[in-house]
Design a protein around this motif. Structure first.
Motif, PDB file in Angstrom:
ATOM      1  N   PHE A  12       0.732  -0.998   0.454  1.00  0.00           N
ATOM      2  CA  PHE A  12      -0.015  -0.022  -0.217  1.00  0.00           C
ATOM      3  C   PHE A  12       0.931   1.667   0.330  1.00  0.00           C
ATOM      4  CE2 PHE A  12      -1.926   3.440   2.402  1.00  0.00           C
ATOM      5  CZ  PHE A  12      -3.195   3.271   1.803  1.00  0.00           C
ATOM      6  N   LEU A  13       2.099   0.762   0.917  1.00  0.00           N
ATOM      7  CA  LEU A  13       2.862   2.065   1.173  1.00  0.00           C
ATOM      8  C   LEU A  13       3.336   3.030  -0.316  1.00  0.00           C
ATOM      9  CD1 LEU A  13       3.956   2.146   4.601  1.00  0.00           C
ATOM     10  CD2 LEU A  13       2.265   3.426   4.047  1.00  0.00           C
ATOM     11  N   PRO A  14       4.277   1.957  -0.555  1.00  0.00           N
ATOM     12  CA  PRO A  14       5.043   2.353  -2.301  1.00  0.00           C
ATOM     13  C   PRO A  14       4.021   2.806  -3.462  1.00  0.00           C
ATOM     14  CG  PRO A  14       5.153   0.292  -2.188  1.00  0.00           C
ATOM     15  CD  PRO A  14       4.174   0.757  -0.383  1.00  0.00           C
ATOM     16  N   THR A  15       2.238   2.278  -3.096  1.00  0.00           N
ATOM     17  CA  THR A  15       1.380   3.112  -4.281  1.00  0.00           C
ATOM     18  C   THR A  15       1.245   4.504  -3.873  1.00  0.00           C
ATOM     19  OG1 THR A  15       1.131   0.313  -4.094  1.00  0.00           O
ATOM     20  CG2 THR A  15      -0.244   1.804  -5.464  1.00  0.00           C
ATOM     21  N   PHE A  16       1.321   4.156  -2.597  1.00  0.00           N
ATOM     22  CA  PHE A  16       0.232   6.017  -1.714  1.00  0.00           C
ATOM     23  C   PHE A  16       1.685   6.867  -2.436  1.00  0.00           C
ATOM     24  CE2 PHE A  16       0.670   9.343   1.055  1.00  0.00           C
ATOM     25  CZ  PHE A  16      -0.439   9.867   0.991  1.00  0.00           C
ATOM     26  N   PHE A  17       2.606   6.275  -2.597  1.00  0.00           N
ATOM     27  CA  PHE A  17       3.627   7.178  -2.466  1.00  0.00           C
ATOM     28  C   PHE A  17       3.753   8.294  -4.292  1.00  0.00           C
ATOM     29  CE2 PHE A  17       5.795   6.984   1.493  1.00  0.00           C
ATOM     30  CZ  PHE A  17       5.266   8.184   2.033  1.00  0.00           C
ATOM     31  N   GLY A  18       3.811   6.970  -4.889  1.00  0.00           N
ATOM     32  CA  GLY A  18       3.566   6.698  -6.238  1.00  0.00           C
ATOM     33  C   GLY A  18       2.303   7.973  -6.374  1.00  0.00           C
ATOM     34  N   VAL A  19       1.219   7.220  -5.953  1.00  0.00           N
ATOM     35  CA  VAL A  19      -0.057   8.520  -5.878  1.00  0.00           C
ATOM     36  C   VAL A  19      -0.027   9.871  -6.276  1.00  0.00           C
ATOM     37  CG1 VAL A  19      -2.546   8.920  -5.750  1.00  0.00           C
ATOM     38  CG2 VAL A  19      -2.000   6.237  -6.365  1.00  0.00           C
ATOM     39  N   THR A  20       1.076   9.835  -4.864  1.00  0.00           N
ATOM     40  CA  THR A  20       1.273  11.286  -4.679  1.00  0.00           C
ATOM     41  C   THR A  20       1.978  12.432  -5.793  1.00  0.00           C
ATOM     42  OG1 THR A  20       3.393  11.166  -3.540  1.00  0.00           O
ATOM     43  CG2 THR A  20       0.913  10.945  -2.018  1.00  0.00           C
ATOM     44  N   LEU A  21       3.196  11.376  -6.097  1.00  0.00           N
ATOM     45  CA  LEU A  21       3.935  11.398  -7.607  1.00  0.00           C
ATOM     46  C   LEU A  21       3.688  12.199  -8.797  1.00  0.00           C
ATOM     47  CD1 LEU A  21       7.045  12.080  -7.172  1.00  0.00           C
ATOM     48  CD2 LEU A  21       6.950   9.530  -9.309  1.00  0.00           C
ATOM     49  N   ILE A  22       1.838  11.125  -8.960  1.00  0.00           N
ATOM     50  CA  ILE A  22       1.422  11.475  -9.950  1.00  0.00           C
ATOM     51  C   ILE A  22       0.551  12.773  -9.709  1.00  0.00           C
ATOM     52  CG2 ILE A  22      -0.703  10.673 -11.843  1.00  0.00           C
ATOM     53  CD1 ILE A  22       0.740   8.472 -11.315  1.00  0.00           C
ATOM     54  N   LEU A 308      -5.989  13.109  -6.222  1.00  0.00           N
ATOM     55  CA  LEU A 308      -5.015  12.770  -4.673  1.00  0.00           C
ATOM     56  C   LEU A 308      -6.043  12.068  -3.836  1.00  0.00           C
ATOM     57  CD1 LEU A 308      -2.057  11.336  -3.141  1.00  0.00           C
ATOM     58  CD2 LEU A 308      -2.389  14.038  -2.260  1.00  0.00           C
ATOM     59  N   LEU A 309      -6.667  12.845  -3.191  1.00  0.00           N
ATOM     60  CA  LEU A 309      -7.573  12.242  -2.265  1.00  0.00           C
ATOM     61  C   LEU A 309      -9.011  11.125  -2.690  1.00  0.00           C
ATOM     62  CD1 LEU A 309      -9.526  15.176  -0.665  1.00  0.00           C
ATOM     63  CD2 LEU A 309      -8.229  13.383   0.231  1.00  0.00           C
ATOM     64  N   ILE A 310      -9.164  10.820  -3.613  1.00  0.00           N
ATOM     65  CA  ILE A 310      -9.766   9.967  -4.125  1.00  0.00           C
ATOM     66  C   ILE A 310      -9.551   8.473  -4.764  1.00  0.00           C
ATOM     67  CG2 ILE A 310     -10.873   9.427  -6.643  1.00  0.00           C
ATOM     68  CD1 ILE A 310     -12.061  12.472  -6.834  1.00  0.00           C
ATOM     69  N   ALA A 311      -7.788   8.678  -4.790  1.00  0.00           N
ATOM     70  CA  ALA A 311      -6.979   7.420  -5.349  1.00  0.00           C
ATOM     71  C   ALA A 311      -6.825   6.777  -4.100  1.00  0.00           C
ATOM     72  CB  ALA A 311      -5.959   7.711  -5.617  1.00  0.00           C
ATOM     73  N   THR A 312      -6.785   8.065  -3.104  1.00  0.00           N
ATOM     74  CA  THR A 312      -5.997   7.469  -1.422  1.00  0.00           C
ATOM     75  C   THR A 312      -7.396   6.366  -0.876  1.00  0.00           C
ATOM     76  OG1 THR A 312      -5.028   9.149  -1.394  1.00  0.00           O
ATOM     77  CG2 THR A 312      -4.905   7.683   0.675  1.00  0.00           C
TER      78      THR A 312
END
Lengths: 335, 298
Positions: A12-22, A308-312
């Protein structure tokens, strides 16, 4: 179980950081100067331009910008809307209950019809009921829902005049909204007719939004039931002379529910976020419409924060479904 | 390799014949296939089938209802839109755009997805993990929202809508290809190919890939219909094909304000989308039944 949970969290965590990057990259890969693009036809004075460059930190190195952005995100600071000047976070949470209410009602509609339809189809495999239900499910699954919404409006609002076309409640009602859920707030307000008005506003969007999950749930329930009905313990139950209702309801459905619950869980995530078309057509003031409007208005800080909020949110829901699934089904955990 | 195999007594039917034997059992799938064939025919020959130019405005004939309604006119069998354009001609031409979107999106996303998926299956563990996390990231966004945002970045047009939809569709192919390739990699025939000295590229594309194709073909059918739906949705939101393009979703968006006055401008484009998507999904169900050995009733 703890190990399983931790391993899920680890992806979950790497994906979350990826999402912030996008979402960080989004505003910076726009063609042209993002500030001029956002200002659009309104134009900008040079002083204001420089001020905005400073405010968004565009004069700093990209890496520094990302670190600042990430620090802001982790502190709950997602920037402010370019148009309303309000913090993105506040806007999101003032609109979120509307989407949540719509999604819950859509899901209730989908489960209440889809589950029995799937069970009936499976029990009557190959017979008329099965064919009718499964053909309808396939039609529902293939439905362009924006068109479906327009048809509903033509029929129920235009021809029959039963339901209003947009919004959450008639303008004549005005009351506090402590919960943000119009159905609850209108009932609490004690105003005559307010609750009925809220229901009439909600019903069409909920049906439209629930149509595809309904079709998916019906198909999934049927195939899960068929699989279970072929098992030996069902034959044993039959041999023991149990009534069909008991076999289908108690023995089969219970076990068939596991994959169905997963499907329901996974579509909650997309429902919450994917109400884009439904909310736009019915002018439902939720986050789907908010995102579309912000894209139209080129309010990019909102688009960025909303993404970011929706993806999270989708990721958190999926993670919870995974963990719940591990709780229900021990086989998964051991993998 | 020449093996001294015993003479086969029963000839195995060709791969396609076997496939069609199972496919035909699903009557809905065959029905869907015929409708899809009709759709392809219309897409190919729209300019010759359509009675009028799709963008020509007959200003004296705005909002003419279909022929069977009062006030209908035989030169416009399905009526005209608010600008006096012939609905039938626009619908026929619309098939071209939808077909084009489907073909381009499936080709682009499947090619890219299969390549990345195979690479991921053959790559060292860390590279595989990186690729899969990237796919997870794309999948974390609801597909329509991500496509919308991508189009907002690229600028609204049909081409950009197709690019966006292809990007969003890609991770499904990657996951699918990777999963089935990894399953195949465990099998003996792959080991023996390796022992014989097959290179990595040969292993990937000639040894393993053909055996992973079944689920990918089913996914291709599914994403063809999703692509048509998403492109229409983007057109409907004003982020896809731009007016006066006779794309079905764009036509619906233009017709929205007339929904209570002229039902035909709203009903027909949506019906066209529904029938097309439905026929593809029917075919997809048949493909799955015919290609998935687990479901085969032998």
């Amino acid at each position: 179980m703890l190990r399983y949970f931790l391993s899920r969290l680890l992806t979950f965590l790497p994906t979350f950081f990826g999402v912030t990057l996008i979402s960080f990259a989004f505003i910076r890969v726009l063609p042209g100067d993002p500030i001029i693009v956002m200002a659009g036809e309104r134009g900008l004075s040079e002083a204001r331009y420089n001020e905005l460059v400073k405010q968004y930190g565009f004069d700093e190195p990209v890496l520094q910008q990302y670190i600042d952005y990430l620090a802001g995100v982790l502190h709950g600071d997602l920037g402010a809307s370019f148009v309303t000047k309000k913090p993105v976070w506040d806007e999101f949470f003032s609109l979120f209950p509307a989407t949540l209410e719509l999604s819950i009602c859509a899901m209730i509609f989908a489960v209440a019809l889809g589950l029995p339809a799937g069970v009936i189809a499976a029990v009557n495999r190959g017979k008329l009921a099965d064919r009718v239900f499964m053909s309808s499910a396939l039609v529902g699954y293939s439905m362009p829902i924006f068109w479906w919404a327009l048809l509903m409006i033509i029929f129920f609002s235009g021809k029959l005049g039963w339901t209003p076309v947009s919004g959450r409640i008639s303008l004549q009602y005005f009351f506090d909204t402590p919960t943000g859920f119009m159905l609850i707030d209108s009932a609490l307000s004690g105003q005559k007719g307010a609750f009925g008005s809220a229901v009439r506003h909600l019903i069409l969007p909920a049906i439209v939004l629930g149509t595809i999950p309904l079709a998916v749930i019906a198909r999934q329930t049927r195939s899960a039931m068929l699989e279970v009905l072929g098992e030996d313990y069902i034959r044993t139950a039959r041999a023991k002379g149990l009534t069909p209702a008991r076999i289908n309801g108690l023995h089969a459905l219970r076990n068939a529910l596991i994959p169905v619950i997963t499907v329901i869980g996974l579509s909650v995530g997309t429902l919450l976020a994917g109400a884009i078309l439904t909310e736009t057509i019915f002018s439902w003031p939720g986050i789907g419409k908010w995102m579309v409007d912000s894209i139209y208005r080129r309010d990019y800080p909102v688009v960025q924060g909303g993404l970011l909020l929706i993806a999270t949110m989708v990721m958190v829901v999926n993670l919870s479904v995974d963990v719940l699934y591990g709780l229900i089904n021990p086989k998964i955990r051991r993998r | 390799m020449t093996a001294t195999a015993p003479a086969a007594t029963v000839e195995r039917p060709g791969r396609f014949r076997e496939f069609y034997h199972y496919f035909r059992e699903n009557r809905g799938a065959v029905f869907g296939m015929w409708i899809f064939a009709g759709f392809v025919f219309v897409a190919a020959f729209a300019p010759w089938l359509a009675p009028h130019d799709p963008t020509e405005q007959f200003r004296d004939f705005t909002l003419i209802p279909p022929v069977w309604e009062e006030g209908g006119n035989w030169s416009f069998p399905l009526g005209t839109d608010p600008l006096g354009r012939d609905m039938l001609s626009r619908l026929l031409h619309g098939a071209r755009y939808s077909f084009f979107v489907g073909v381009v999106v499936v080709t682009v996303s499947a090619t890219g997805g299969i390549l990345v998926g195979l690479l991921s299956a053959f790559a060292p563990k860390w590279a595989d993990a990186i690729i899969m996390r990237i796919m997870d990231i794309i999948l974390a966004f609801p597909s329509l929202l991500l496509a919308l945002v991508l189009v907002a970045i690229l600028g609204p047009s049909l081409t950009n809508a197709m690019i966006a939809i292809a990007i969003v569709a890609q991770p499904h192919y990657v996951r699918l290809t990777r999963a089935s390739a990894m399953g195949e990699l465990q099998k003996d025939y792959v080991t023996s190919a390796r022992v014989v000295g097959a290179g990595r590229a040969r292993l990937m594309f000639i040894t393993v890939l053909p055996n992973c194709l079944a689920p990918i073909i089913v996914q291709a059918a599914l994403s063809f219909s999703t692509a048509i739906l998403d492109a229409a949705a983007l057109g409907f939101l004003g982020m896809g094909a731009q007016p006066p393009t006779p794309e079905w979703g764009t036509m619906l968006a233009e017709a929205r304000e007339f929904i209570l006055r002229a039902w035909w401008v709203v009903t027909f484009p949506g019906l066209a989308i529904l029938i097309t998507v439905l026929s593809i999904n029917l075919m997809g169900d048949g493909l799955r039944d015919a290609l998935d050995p687990k479901l085969k009733r032998s």
